[in-house]
Scaffold this active site. Structure first.
Site, PDB file in Angstrom:
ATOM      1  N   ASN A 113       0.865  -1.186   0.000  1.00 23.84           N
ATOM      2  CA  ASN A 113       0.000   0.000   0.000  1.00 23.84           C
ATOM      3  C   ASN A 113       0.898   1.231   0.000  1.00 23.84           C
ATOM      4  O   ASN A 113       1.498   1.552   1.019  1.00 23.84           O
ATOM      5  CB  ASN A 113      -0.887  -0.035   1.259  1.00 23.84           C
ATOM      6  N   LYS A 129       0.054   4.218  -0.179  1.00 27.16           N
ATOM      7  CA  LYS A 129      -0.634   5.381   0.416  1.00 27.16           C
ATOM      8  C   LYS A 129      -0.465   6.597  -0.514  1.00 27.16           C
ATOM      9  O   LYS A 129      -0.418   6.427  -1.722  1.00 27.16           O
ATOM     10  CB  LYS A 129      -0.091   5.655   1.817  1.00 27.16           C
ATOM     11  N   HIS A 132      -9.484   0.922   5.065  1.00 22.73           N
ATOM     12  CA  HIS A 132      -8.196   1.128   5.741  1.00 22.73           C
ATOM     13  C   HIS A 132      -8.405   2.071   6.926  1.00 22.73           C
ATOM     14  O   HIS A 132      -9.224   2.989   6.858  1.00 22.73           O
ATOM     15  CB  HIS A 132      -7.181   1.712   4.753  1.00 22.73           C
ATOM     16  N   GLU A 148      -6.799   4.501   7.939  1.00 25.46           N
ATOM     17  CA  GLU A 148      -6.631   5.931   7.635  1.00 25.46           C
ATOM     18  C   GLU A 148      -7.894   6.493   6.985  1.00 25.46           C
ATOM     19  O   GLU A 148      -8.237   7.657   7.179  1.00 25.46           O
ATOM     20  CB  GLU A 148      -5.383   6.123   6.755  1.00 25.46           C
ATOM     21  N   GLU A 183      -5.214  -5.203  10.792  1.00 28.09           N
ATOM     22  CA  GLU A 183      -4.206  -4.174  10.999  1.00 28.09           C
ATOM     23  C   GLU A 183      -4.528  -3.404  12.272  1.00 28.09           C
ATOM     24  O   GLU A 183      -5.346  -2.470  12.246  1.00 28.09           O
ATOM     25  CB  GLU A 183      -4.208  -3.186   9.834  1.00 28.09           C
ATOM     26  N   GLY A 218       2.493   2.118  10.774  1.00 26.00           N
ATOM     27  CA  GLY A 218       3.428   3.229  10.601  1.00 26.00           C
ATOM     28  C   GLY A 218       4.137   3.648  11.871  1.00 26.00           C
ATOM     29  O   GLY A 218       4.767   4.708  11.915  1.00 26.00           O
ATOM     30  N   SER A 242       3.528  -2.176  10.456  1.00 27.03           N
ATOM     31  CA  SER A 242       4.981  -2.184  10.681  1.00 27.03           C
ATOM     32  C   SER A 242       5.631  -3.518  10.328  1.00 27.03           C
ATOM     33  O   SER A 242       6.552  -3.971  11.017  1.00 27.03           O
ATOM     34  CB  SER A 242       5.297  -1.770  12.135  1.00 27.03           C
TER      35      SER A 242
HETATM   36  C1  PEP Z   1      -0.715   0.023   5.973  1.00 22.80           C
HETATM   37  O1  PEP Z   1      -0.683   1.110   5.450  1.00 22.80           O
HETATM   38  O2  PEP Z   1      -1.667  -0.731   5.737  1.00 22.80           O
HETATM   39  C2  PEP Z   1       0.390  -0.381   6.846  1.00 22.80           C
HETATM   40  C3  PEP Z   1       0.318  -1.543   7.437  1.00 22.80           C
HETATM   41  O3  PEP Z   1       1.436   0.491   7.002  1.00 22.80           O
HETATM   42  P1  PEP Z   1       2.891   0.181   7.644  1.00 22.80           P
HETATM   43  O4  PEP Z   1       3.381  -1.108   7.038  1.00 22.80           O
HETATM   44  O5  PEP Z   1       3.723   1.361   7.245  1.00 22.80           O
HETATM   45  O6  PEP Z   1       2.709   0.066   9.117  1.00 22.80           O
END
Ligand code: PEP
Length: 252
Positions: free
Chosen positions: A9, A11, A94, A96, A166, A172, A213
């Site tokens: 992803n 983003k 997601h 976000e 997640e 992040g 992460s």
């Molecule tokens: C994500 O954006 O779905 C995500 C898991 O980000 P990151 O791997 O940066 O934590």
């Protein structure tokens, strides 16, 4: 057997030109790992360029969001049919989107149905916030997101879903969940409610990813877990060596 699945992803990162450079760098290494379903989700503006570059490869393309209506006066939105022109997948719900754009389980549900109706496979994100986790609400929150976000599908559609657990506090932050902890949540609060909705066979067929992460260093630990079939990767998907190593780790 569930085929391992790793999606990147991006983003809101990369211009079209930057996307071209990263895809050119990444594709040869990813092409060499056919055991894993590999998916890249760039911003909308780069989908056309990336789709042209991925043509003839087995690397899938995904969008990061879409609206549920087919067309009309929805300024700034992208329809399921528009996504379907270029993408096999779409990330929906997601955290976000839920945090900054007010997405709720009911809107995620509309989008999931619209994606499936247009032959686009949704990668549906669920996960609790830090406050919910600390308040002991993980079970209730994740179960609700699955039950409300995925209700009312045709039974035959359910096994095609991809779900990403997640935990919001892990996205992040550099603070990944433990592999065992994530596996427990997925078994108890993702697969179990899915089985209640669509039966045990469907619940066992769905690919469930961990996200938050994930790095080249910790990926293998997640992939060793029985209920984790891959990863949704944010930050590390923007670096060729890291993303390729994560995909490689999914081979098993
Ligand atoms: C994500 O954006 O779905 C995500 C898991 O980000 P990151 O791997 O940066 O934590």
């Amino acid at each position: 057997m569930r085929k391992p699945f790793v999606a990147g992803n991006w983003k809101m990162n990369k211009t079209i030109e930057q996307a071209r450079v990263l895809i050119a760098d990444m594709v040869p290494g990813l092409q060499a790992i056919p055991e894993v379903e590999r998916v890249i989700c760039p911003p909308f503006t780069s989908l056309l360029a990336v789709s042209a570059m991925l043509a003839g490869t087995e690397i899938g393309l995904g969008a990061q969001n879409m609206f549920w209506e087919n067309s009309g006066a929805y300024t700034g939105e992208i329809s399921p049919g528009m996504v379907a022109e270029l993408c096999k997948y779409v990330i929906l719900g997601h955290s976000e989107r839920r945090t900054y754009f007010g997405e709720k389980d009911v809107t995620v549900n509309r989008k999931v149905k619209a994606a499936l109706a247009n032959a686009v496979i949704p990668i549906v994100c669920v996960g609790e916030t830090l406050a919910e986790n600390e308040a002991g609400q993980t079970a209730a929150v994740v179960t609700r997101q699955i039950k409300e976000g995925l209700q009312g599908l045709e039974p035959a559609q359910a096994p095609t879903l991809v779900i990403a657990y997640e935990p919001v506090w892990a996205i992040g932050t550099g603070r990944a969940a433990t592999a065992e902890g994530a596996n427990q949540v997925i078994a108890a609060y993702v697969r179990k409610p899915l089985a209640e909705l669509y039966g045990e066979v469907a619940a066992q067929a769905v690919r469930v990813l961990y996200g938050g992460s994930v790095t080249a260093a910790n990926a293998a630990e997640f992939f060793r877990q029985p209920d984790i079939d891959g990863a949704l990767v944010g930050g590390a998907s923007l670096k060729t060596p890291d993303f390729t190593a994560i995909v490689q780790a999914a081979v098993g």
